[in-house]
Scaffold this motif. Structure first.
Motif, PDB file in Angstrom:
ATOM      1  N   ARG A  99     -96.039  33.559  -6.796  1.00  0.00           N
ATOM      2  CA  ARG A  99     -96.726  32.608  -5.918  1.00  0.00           C
ATOM      3  C   ARG A  99     -97.705  31.740  -6.692  1.00  0.00           C
ATOM      4  O   ARG A  99     -97.838  30.544  -6.402  1.00  0.00           O
ATOM      5  CB  ARG A  99     -97.460  33.392  -4.839  1.00  0.00           C
ATOM      6  N   ARG A 100     -98.424  32.307  -7.662  1.00  0.00           N
ATOM      7  CA  ARG A 100     -99.465  31.555  -8.376  1.00  0.00           C
ATOM      8  C   ARG A 100     -98.881  30.445  -9.259  1.00  0.00           C
ATOM      9  O   ARG A 100     -99.611  29.533  -9.678  1.00  0.00           O
ATOM     10  CB  ARG A 100    -100.311  32.506  -9.227  1.00  0.00           C
ATOM     11  N   GLU A 101     -97.588  30.520  -9.581  1.00  0.00           N
ATOM     12  CA  GLU A 101     -96.972  29.506 -10.438  1.00  0.00           C
ATOM     13  C   GLU A 101     -96.144  28.480  -9.663  1.00  0.00           C
ATOM     14  O   GLU A 101     -95.526  27.612 -10.278  1.00  0.00           O
ATOM     15  CB  GLU A 101     -96.062  30.188 -11.482  1.00  0.00           C
ATOM     16  N   LEU A 102     -96.154  28.570  -8.337  1.00  0.00           N
ATOM     17  CA  LEU A 102     -95.335  27.643  -7.556  1.00  0.00           C
ATOM     18  C   LEU A 102     -95.845  26.204  -7.708  1.00  0.00           C
ATOM     19  O   LEU A 102     -95.045  25.274  -7.874  1.00  0.00           O
ATOM     20  CB  LEU A 102     -95.359  28.055  -6.080  1.00  0.00           C
ATOM     21  N   GLN A 103     -97.174  26.010  -7.699  1.00  0.00           N
ATOM     22  CA  GLN A 103     -97.711  24.665  -7.891  1.00  0.00           C
ATOM     23  C   GLN A 103     -97.436  24.164  -9.307  1.00  0.00           C
ATOM     24  O   GLN A 103     -97.196  22.960  -9.507  1.00  0.00           O
ATOM     25  CB  GLN A 103     -99.216  24.665  -7.607  1.00  0.00           C
ATOM     26  N   LEU A 104     -97.467  25.068 -10.265  1.00  0.00           N
ATOM     27  CA  LEU A 104     -97.150  24.691 -11.649  1.00  0.00           C
ATOM     28  C   LEU A 104     -95.704  24.200 -11.746  1.00  0.00           C
ATOM     29  O   LEU A 104     -95.434  23.232 -12.475  1.00  0.00           O
ATOM     30  CB  LEU A 104     -97.377  25.892 -12.572  1.00  0.00           C
ATOM     31  N   VAL A 144     -94.985  24.289 -21.229  1.00  0.00           N
ATOM     32  CA  VAL A 144     -94.119  25.477 -21.316  1.00  0.00           C
ATOM     33  C   VAL A 144     -93.217  25.571 -20.091  1.00  0.00           C
ATOM     34  O   VAL A 144     -92.013  25.854 -20.197  1.00  0.00           O
ATOM     35  CB  VAL A 144     -94.980  26.748 -21.472  1.00  0.00           C
ATOM     36  N   MET A 145     -93.790  25.328 -18.914  1.00  0.00           N
ATOM     37  CA  MET A 145     -92.973  25.350 -17.693  1.00  0.00           C
ATOM     38  C   MET A 145     -91.940  24.214 -17.701  1.00  0.00           C
ATOM     39  O   MET A 145     -90.801  24.403 -17.244  1.00  0.00           O
ATOM     40  CB  MET A 145     -93.882  25.243 -16.471  1.00  0.00           C
ATOM     41  N   GLU A 146     -92.330  23.051 -18.220  1.00  0.00           N
ATOM     42  CA  GLU A 146     -91.365  21.940 -18.323  1.00  0.00           C
ATOM     43  C   GLU A 146     -90.165  22.355 -19.173  1.00  0.00           C
ATOM     44  O   GLU A 146     -88.997  22.109 -18.798  1.00  0.00           O
ATOM     45  CB  GLU A 146     -92.061  20.728 -18.943  1.00  0.00           C
ATOM     46  N   LYS A 147     -90.420  23.030 -20.288  1.00  0.00           N
ATOM     47  CA  LYS A 147     -89.335  23.466 -21.167  1.00  0.00           C
ATOM     48  C   LYS A 147     -88.468  24.515 -20.482  1.00  0.00           C
ATOM     49  O   LYS A 147     -87.230  24.504 -20.599  1.00  0.00           O
ATOM     50  CB  LYS A 147     -89.935  24.006 -22.462  1.00  0.00           C
ATOM     51  N   MET A 148     -89.096  25.412 -19.753  1.00  0.00           N
ATOM     52  CA  MET A 148     -88.346  26.454 -19.057  1.00  0.00           C
ATOM     53  C   MET A 148     -87.435  25.850 -17.992  1.00  0.00           C
ATOM     54  O   MET A 148     -86.267  26.246 -17.843  1.00  0.00           O
ATOM     55  CB  MET A 148     -89.309  27.456 -18.422  1.00  0.00           C
TER      56      MET A 148
END
Length: 452
Positions: free
Chosen positions: A262-267, A305-309
């Motif tokens: 849940r904490r990474e959904l906005q990311l 990092v999230m963009e790369k993932m």
């Protein structure tokens, strides 16, 4: 006279007796060298018709010789007559063959004609031809009378159709929606039809599937909150519509293949918009801009990092037919005014906020938004052949999806998430959010509700 006869008998007797004295041949009959004395014998009187009287007495030998000559002359005359008859017969046969040779060809040509009509036309002057032609004309007159006289059943059927509004209407003219862009190179008029055929074929290849059951910490309401916040971010950055629709596609596709806390959904939402901005915009926002908009909830490194993932999970596939691709084409096919165009986008973005709309393919959602907008504005006809051609959907196929969009429109004013509603409440977008939803697509209990 007696002495002459005796002399001839003596001469003949000497020849018989074998005396060496040879008789003199006065007329030279045996030589065959001079045929002229034969005329004195009388054999020419039958051939040439000249009667010659002999100047000497006729003996038995002369009679025999004359009979032989007559027989020869008659035989010669008979042969000549036979030759003449043969020549005449041959000439007559040749002439007959020449005259009769083309006749079988004419008969073949006539026999090839299978229809009696054509035979009547070839020989109309004959009695049989005139009779057949008269019969044929009578048949035509009878058939025309039968066609002209309507039956009672046909009259009643026509009246019932007219009463029910089912009368045969003329076919609609399909509008050439690309005629105005013929001189615009950016419109790609030569290829636009092939492009959209390709979009329709591949739109299901990159569609997100139902993923909420595989996400333990995320629900439909959380997704709606994220989408509502991204609508505000998109407006503040003044990004193009293509960026927002691609952002939504990237988020749903990523959540379909990756479990996210849940904490990474906005990311995930921030990184997805960064990717879409780099793909669609000329001047995309910087990473620091997204950090400040998220109130420093995430750092630059986390966003990258999230963009790369995300790109790795999607295998760098970003060229996909989004909902916006179909909206542009279908709105053009509807030949709308500005109010209708804004209303279509309003209904489509309301649908993007709702997780349940993922069950419909992008082209169907776009076509349903156009149909619901025309019903809302009471445009007649609500669906035409031009729209059916370019969308590939009939009116009956769009009813269910259109009802969902209209129900979201009816609830938009009272919904806690006001991002899309406020966006289309502005005068720049014609304040289409204040329009009453289409009553024909609402349940009877809710038909009286909605904003006005």
């Amino acid at each position: 006279m007696a002495s002459r006869v005796v002399d001839q008998q003596q001469a003949r007797g000497m020849a018989v007796a074998g005396v060496g004295v040879k008789p003199q041949k006065k007329n030279a009959v045996a030589d065959g060298r001079n045929r002229k004395p034969l005329g004195e014998i009388g054999n020419q009187q039958l051939v040439r018709g000249i009667e010659i009287k002999p100047n000497r007495p006729i003996t038995s030998d002369c009679r025999n010789f004359r009979a032989q000559l007559l027989a020869n002359a008659q035989a010669a005359a008979a042969n000549e007559n036979n030759k003449k008859q043969v020549c005449v017969t041959v000439n007559e046969l040749v002439a007959v063959k020449r005259d009769e040779a083309p006749k079988p060809v004419q008969k073949k040509v006539v026999n090839i004609k299978l229809k009696p009509k054509e035979i009547i036309e070839i020989s109309p002057d004959t009695e049989e031809g005139l009779i057949e032609k008269a019969k044929h004309e009578k048949k035509k007159e009878g058939a025309s009378k039968k066609k002209a006289a309507p039956t009672l059943t046909s009259v009643l059927t026509a009246r019932s159709k007219a009463a029910c509004g089912l009368t045969n209407k003329p076919k609609e003219v399909i509008v050439d929606i690309d005629a105005k862009d013929a001189g615009n190179d950016l419109a790609a008029v030569e290829y636009v039809e092939d492009m959209y055929k390709f979009y329709k074929l591949v739109e299901n290849e990159n569609r997100p599937h139902d993923y909420m059951d595989s996400q333990p910490e995320i629900n439909e309401n959380m997704r709606a909150i994220l989408m509502d916040w991204l609508v505000v971010v998109h407006s503040k950055f003044e990004l193009s519509p293509e960026t927002f629709y691609l952002t939504t596609n990237v988020i749903d596709r990523f959540l379909s293949v990756k479990t996210v806390p849940r904490r990474e959904l906005q990311l995930v939402g921030i990184s997805a918009m960064l990717i879409a901005s780099k793909y669609e915009e000329i001047w995309p926002p910087q990473v620091d801009d997204f950090v400040s908009l998220s109130d420093n909830a995430y750092s630059n490194v986390q966003i990258l990092v999230m963009e790369k993932m995300i790109l790795g999970k999607l295998e760098w596939t970003l060229t996909v037919p989004t909902l916006y691709v179909f909206l542009v084409r279908f709105i053009k096919a509807a030949i709308p005014d500005e109010q209708m165009e804004n209303l279509v986008y309003f209904l489509a973005e309301l649908g993007m906020m709702h997780y349940g709309m993922l069950m419909y393919c992008p082209s169907m959602v776009a076509a349903s938004a156009v149909y619901a907008a025309k019903c809302t504005l009471n445009k007649s006809p609500a669906w035409c052949d031009t729209l059916k051609l370019h969308t590939g959907f009939s009116e009956s196929q769009l009813i269910d999806c259109s009802k969902v969009l209209v129900s979201l429109h009816a609830k938009a004013a009272k919904n806690k998430l006001q991002g899309v509603f406020k966006k289309y409440l502005s005068s720049e977008r014609g304040a289409v959010a204040l329009l009453s939803p289409a009553k024909v697509l609402l349940p009877p209990a809710k038909a009286s509700g909605g904003s006005s």
